[in-house]
Write a protein that holds these residues in place. Structure first.
Motif, short mmCIF file in Angstrom:
data_model
loop_
_atom_site.label_atom_id
_atom_site.label_comp_id
_atom_site.label_asym_id
_atom_site.label_seq_id
_atom_site.Cartn_x
_atom_site.Cartn_y
_atom_site.Cartn_z
N ASN A 77 -1.56 2.24 13.20
CA ASN A 77 -0.96 2.85 13.51
C ASN A 77 -1.82 3.91 14.22
OD1 ASN A 77 -2.80 4.18 11.70
ND2 ASN A 77 -0.42 4.33 9.63
N TYR B 55 -4.43 4.91 13.32
CA TYR B 55 -5.43 6.39 12.58
C TYR B 55 -5.79 6.08 11.50
CZ TYR B 55 -5.85 9.73 16.06
OH TYR B 55 -5.97 10.04 18.05
N GLY C 28 -3.20 -1.25 6.59
CA GLY C 28 -2.92 -0.49 7.77
C GLY C 28 -4.25 -0.86 8.59
N ASP C 29 -4.18 -0.24 10.04
CA ASP C 29 -5.48 -0.27 10.69
C ASP C 29 -7.22 -0.49 9.91
OD1 ASP C 29 -3.76 1.86 11.20
OD2 ASP C 29 -5.97 2.06 11.83
N GLY C 30 -7.32 0.73 9.13
CA GLY C 30 -7.87 1.30 8.63
C GLY C 30 -8.60 0.17 7.14
N ALA C 31 -7.49 -0.42 6.43
CA ALA C 31 -7.38 -1.43 5.58
C ALA C 31 -8.46 -2.31 6.12
CB ALA C 31 -6.48 -2.07 5.03
N GLU D 119 -14.91 -2.71 -7.70
CA GLU D 119 -14.03 -2.61 -7.82
C GLU D 119 -12.12 -3.45 -7.68
OE1 GLU D 119 -11.89 -2.85 -3.76
OE2 GLU D 119 -12.28 -0.64 -3.71
N ILE E 257 -5.98 8.34 8.18
CA ILE E 257 -6.51 9.96 8.11
C ILE E 257 -6.34 9.96 9.50
CG2 ILE E 257 -6.93 11.56 7.02
CD1 ILE E 257 -8.17 9.44 4.92
N GLY F 14 -4.95 2.08 -5.70
CA GLY F 14 -4.92 3.27 -4.77
C GLY F 14 -6.56 2.55 -3.54
N ASP F 15 -6.87 2.13 -4.35
CA ASP F 15 -8.11 1.67 -3.36
C ASP F 15 -8.27 0.67 -1.88
OD1 ASP F 15 -9.98 2.75 -4.83
OD2 ASP F 15 -9.72 0.83 -6.23
N VAL F 16 -8.30 1.53 -0.87
CA VAL F 16 -7.41 0.89 0.89
C VAL F 16 -7.96 -0.52 0.38
CG1 VAL F 16 -8.13 1.43 2.43
CG2 VAL F 16 -7.25 2.83 1.34
N TYR G 13 0.88 -1.49 0.10
CA TYR G 13 0.12 -0.46 0.30
C TYR G 13 0.72 1.49 0.13
CZ TYR G 13 -0.61 0.56 5.33
OH TYR G 13 0.20 1.46 6.45
N TYR G 14 0.40 2.10 -0.12
CA TYR G 14 0.94 3.75 -0.16
C TYR G 14 2.62 3.75 0.79
CZ TYR G 14 -2.04 4.64 2.86
OH TYR G 14 -3.83 4.78 3.84
N ARG G 15 2.10 3.06 1.67
CA ARG G 15 3.16 3.49 3.38
C ARG G 15 4.14 2.42 2.98
NH1 ARG G 15 0.80 7.83 6.11
NH2 ARG G 15 -0.70 7.21 5.76
C1 LIG Z 1 -11.50 2.40 -1.10
C2 LIG Z 1 -10.96 3.30 -0.74
N1 LIG Z 1 -11.92 4.29 0.65
C3 LIG Z 1 -10.96 5.55 0.99
C4 LIG Z 1 -9.40 5.63 0.40
C5 LIG Z 1 -9.33 7.29 1.32
N2 LIG Z 1 -8.42 6.50 2.06
C6 LIG Z 1 -6.86 6.92 1.13
S1 LIG Z 1 -6.18 5.90 2.77
C7 LIG Z 1 -7.37 6.44 3.85
C8 LIG Z 1 -6.70 5.21 5.14
C9 LIG Z 1 -6.40 4.35 5.12
O1 LIG Z 1 -5.88 4.04 6.88
P1 LIG Z 1 -4.84 2.54 7.29
O2 LIG Z 1 -6.10 1.41 6.21
O3 LIG Z 1 -5.53 2.35 8.52
O4 LIG Z 1 -3.95 3.07 6.92
P2 LIG Z 1 -2.70 4.17 7.27
O5 LIG Z 1 -2.78 5.59 6.03
O6 LIG Z 1 -2.55 4.84 8.39
O7 LIG Z 1 -1.50 3.59 7.38
C10 LIG Z 1 -8.60 6.57 2.75
C11 LIG Z 1 -10.03 6.39 4.16
C12 LIG Z 1 -9.55 5.28 -0.07
N3 LIG Z 1 -8.10 5.18 -0.71
N4 LIG Z 1 -9.47 4.01 -0.65
#
Ligand SMILES: Cc1ncc(C[n+]2csc(CCOP(=O)(O)OP(=O)(O)O)c2C)c(N)n1
Length: 705
Positions: free
Chosen positions: A205, A207, A175-178, A472, A209, A137-139, A84-86
């Motif tokens: 981490n 969070y 990430g935790d959001g994923a 997706e 965002i 780019g889709d989480v 992913y992007y990080r």
């Molecule tokens: C499906 C989707 N929804 C929303 C976004 C916008 N977005 C990009 S990064 C992100 C947060 C992801 O957080 P996490 O997975 O915890 O990774 P971290 O950035 O904390 O390392 C969001 C909501 C996206 N890129 N893809």
């Protein structure tokens, strides 16, 4: 734009070293890559972002340690990772050069995506360690393609007997959001039910965002919540502690390589900077930010290594080396050219002169031959149902190469709810014809990963409407070649039953909506109208180097009008070649799918006046044949089952009016499905799906114009 201070350098922390460094890790390399990653962040935040040369900056500050240790552990030639992007520190460990990293964020030609995508949306054919699968780019979209790669490891080892795949692992970083996304759960269910060699590598981490982890999973700890999940080793630890982190990575990878099934490793890390450079983290209390800064893994690593493994002078030398390398990389990347505007048009589809490096059968020279030559005579001129020639074609291709595999909901023991794969599991075994969990996103994402690993996956989506949850993955699959500048491709053939059934309609099982597929970049769209075309077009799809939507009309599966003899195991029809189903002199009807037969019936009322052209494929579509016919007849009617508004007919009409305007004697008209769902009641359904009477009426209007 608010720009925050770059991540700090490695000053000494106040914490004592945690333990004696494990000897089997190349700690000097760990230090070098972490320092390089920090230097890259700094040059971007302090220099390139303010100068307007980098638009998107995502720092991995705080996440580096676990990523580098994981990267070093992926030393099997068939390992793959979806990132992913990080993930830039992990990418550096896998061979991405600092110059490529900066060329990517600056959008220069030396970027791994040629400047087409954001610089932290990675892909990389194998270099030093893992293959880096094309990132989305889709989480959450990273999880199921990695699952497909894990499935390929199993398939290539057991079905194809390739020992060099044995022991490989597939990893997805997130990430935790994923962990709240459907992709995560799709992969989790499939990896654990099939016990695939798969690692969920979760960098928590706190969070996503600005949204805290407690919104993503109750209690904010996904590992704790998954503790009782069957067939899953769950590990949890501190991603800033070198010895603990190394031990956890080692344990997770060892477990998977040893054949014990999937694992999830959660590492708790600080996010030292904002989500991206634009994010000033105003939503975080100052005291939390101070605590995060104190947990920086870089000074902790220094304390851990100096003096046991490296002298202070060694560390300083590594740091200076990293700084110098990044400074030189910055200058070289800045000197690189930018792509020309028309460079962006290349590599939407495969190009025979420029094969991709990874994905599909082509890179390994394992594809079946493509030959549109003479049509072999069928041994028996027996007319078969379309559903039977679909099955016969699949079986012939599966006999010709082990690379073809079929899967989906109910396709195994039952043989599919439409019978398209009937008894195939008995003939080919459950490894090649298999049921899946009820999860379309997982079915398609898995197919993408299998195709990236050199196989020819043929997923079935049970009905057109149930492609919705896979949108997706379908859209991302189509753009893989383009996004990776032709390095990767995932040619999959998705079979989808579409349209009404003569017995009954309804809003769920009778959807056509082919125009949505025609609008999705990078896909071929095939819509046969009879059993012979189904065989010839499906074989072409299976040997194609691009992803294909193969639409099978429900009314034609068993409909007498679509019955034809099976044209033989070598029969192929090129895409983009329409067929004249009925010649005529005064009106050209353009249509496809089940409407072909209704249009022919309607045309019969006008002697030899109406020509009926069956497009057979919508992407590409045979505009030349249509234009040639219209220039001769002077009139054109487009007929399709899909809703008339913004249907594919609008595309045909636009081309005809633009390129045959002077030849037209009448307006170009359409007959399409009503702009509402298909109803259950058959009498009502017949008021929505275009009827022969409606078509005849329009033909009469145009002929009399
Ligand atoms: C499906 C989707 N929804 C929303 C976004 C916008 N977005 C990009 S990064 C992100 C947060 C992801 O957080 P996490 O997975 O915890 O990774 P971290 O950035 O904390 O390392 C969001 C909501 C996206 N890129 N893809």
């Amino acid at each position: 734009m608010t720009v925050q201070a770059a991540a700090p350098r490695a000053t000494r922390s106040r914490k004592p070293a945690a333990a004696t460094p494990p000897p089997d890790v190349d700690w000097r390399t760990v230090a070098r890559i972490m320092l390089t990653s920090r230097a890259l962040d700094r040059v971007e935040v302090d220099d390139l972002v303010p100068a307007g040369l980098v638009k998107y900056q995502f720092s991995a500050g705080g996440h580096e340690l676990g990523q580098v240790l994981l990267g070093l552990a992926l030393d099997h030639p068939r390992d793959a990772a979806a990132v992913y992007y990080r993930s830039r520190p992990f990418m550096l460990t896998n061979g991405l050069t600092p110059e490529e990293g900066l060329a990517a964020t600056m959008g220069r030609v030396g970027s791994p995506n040629g400047g087409r995508d954001i610089g932290v949306v990675f892909n990389l054919p194998r270099r030093e360690r893992a293959t880096i699968l094309p990132m989305s780019g889709d989480v959450g979209a990273q999880f199921t393609p990695a699952l497909g790669w894990a499935h390929a490891i199993r398939y290539r080892t057991t079905v194809m007997g390739e020992a060099d795949w044995d022991g490989a692992v597939a990893v997805a970083l997130g990430g935790d959001g994923a962990c709240a996304t459907p992709g995560f759960w799709a992969a989790l269910n499939m990896a654990t039910t099939a016990r695939l060699p798969y690692l969920f590598f979760i960098e928590d981490n706190g969070y996503a965002i600005s949204v805290a982890s407690s919104f993503q999973t109750p209690g904010a700890n996904i590992a704790a919540n998954l503790a009782s999940f069957r067939n899953l080793l769950v590990l949890d630890g501190d991603g800033t502690d070198p010895a603990a982190c190394a031990a956890l990575v080692d344990r997770a990878i060892g477990h998977i390589r040893g054949g014990s099934g999937p694992a999830l490793l959660r590492l708790v890390v600080p996010r030292l900077l904002g989500h991206s450079v634009q994010d000033n983290q105003a939503y975080k209390p100052a005291e939390l930010r101070a605590r995060e800064a104190a947990r920086d893994p870089l000074p902790r690593l220094r304390d851990f290594l100096v003096p046991e493994v490296l002298t202070a002078a060694d560390w300083a030398a590594v740091e200076a080396e990293a700084e110098a390398e990044v400074a030189a990389a910055r200058d070289r990347a800045a000197a690189q050219a930018e792509g020309r505007p028309d460079d962006a048009h290349a590599f939407v589809f495969s190009d025979a002169a420029h094969p991709q490096t990874v994905g599909g059968t082509r890179p390994e020279g394992a594809g079946l031959s493509v030959d549109f030559g003479a049509r072999p005579n069928p041994p028996e001129p027996v007319r078969l149902n379309l559903v039977d020639t679909v099955r016969m074609t699949l079986e012939a291709e599966m006999r010709a190469t082990q690379r073809v595999l079929v899967f989906g909901e109910d396709v195994g023991a039952k043989g599919g709810v439409h019978g398209a794969t009937r008894d195939m599991q008995l003939r080919f075994g459950a490894d090649r014809v298999s049921d899946t969990a009820l999860c379309e996103e997982g079915i398609i994402g898995r197919a993408v990963g299998l195709a990236l690993a050199g196989l020819v996956p043929v997923p079935e989506l049970q009905f057109r409407k149930y492609a919705d949850p896979a949108t997706e993955q379908l859209n991302d699959c189509g753009t893989i070649r383009w996004r990776t500048h032709n390095r990767f491709a995932a040619p999959i053939v998705v079979r989808i039953p579409v349209g009404f059934s003569p017995a009954t309609g309804d809003p769920w099982h009778s959807v056509c909506d082919e125009v949505v597929f025609a609008h999705s970049v990078g896909w071929k769209v095939v819509f046969p109208s009879d059993a012979e075309d189904a065989a010839g077009l499906l074989r072409t799809a299976l040997r194609s180097d691009d992803p294909v939507y193969f639409l099978e009309h429900r009314a034609l599966y068993f409909g007498a009008e679509a019955r034809r003899p099976y044209p033989g195991d070598g029969y192929m029809i090129p895409f983009g070649q329409a067929a004249v189903r009925r010649p005529g002199t005064d009106l050209t009807v353009v249509t496809w799918g089940a409407m072909v037969h209704r249009a022919i019936e309607a045309a019969d009322a006008f002697g030899g006046a109406v020509e009926v052209i069956d497009l057979r494929t919508l992407v590409p579509w045979d505009a030349e044949s249509v234009l040639t016919s219209v220039r001769r007849t002077g009139r054109c009617l487009v007929i399709h089952e899909d809703h008339v508004t913004a249907g594919f007919g609008a595309e045909v009409v636009a081309r005809v009016t633009a390129e045959a305007f002077e030849h037209l004697d009448a307006p170009v008209l359409r007959v399409g499905g009503a702009d509402c769902p298909v109803p259950y009641n058959v009498r009502m359904m017949n008021g929505v799906v275009p009827s022969v009477a409606q078509m005849r009426d329009r033909m009469a209007t145009l002929l009399a114009y």
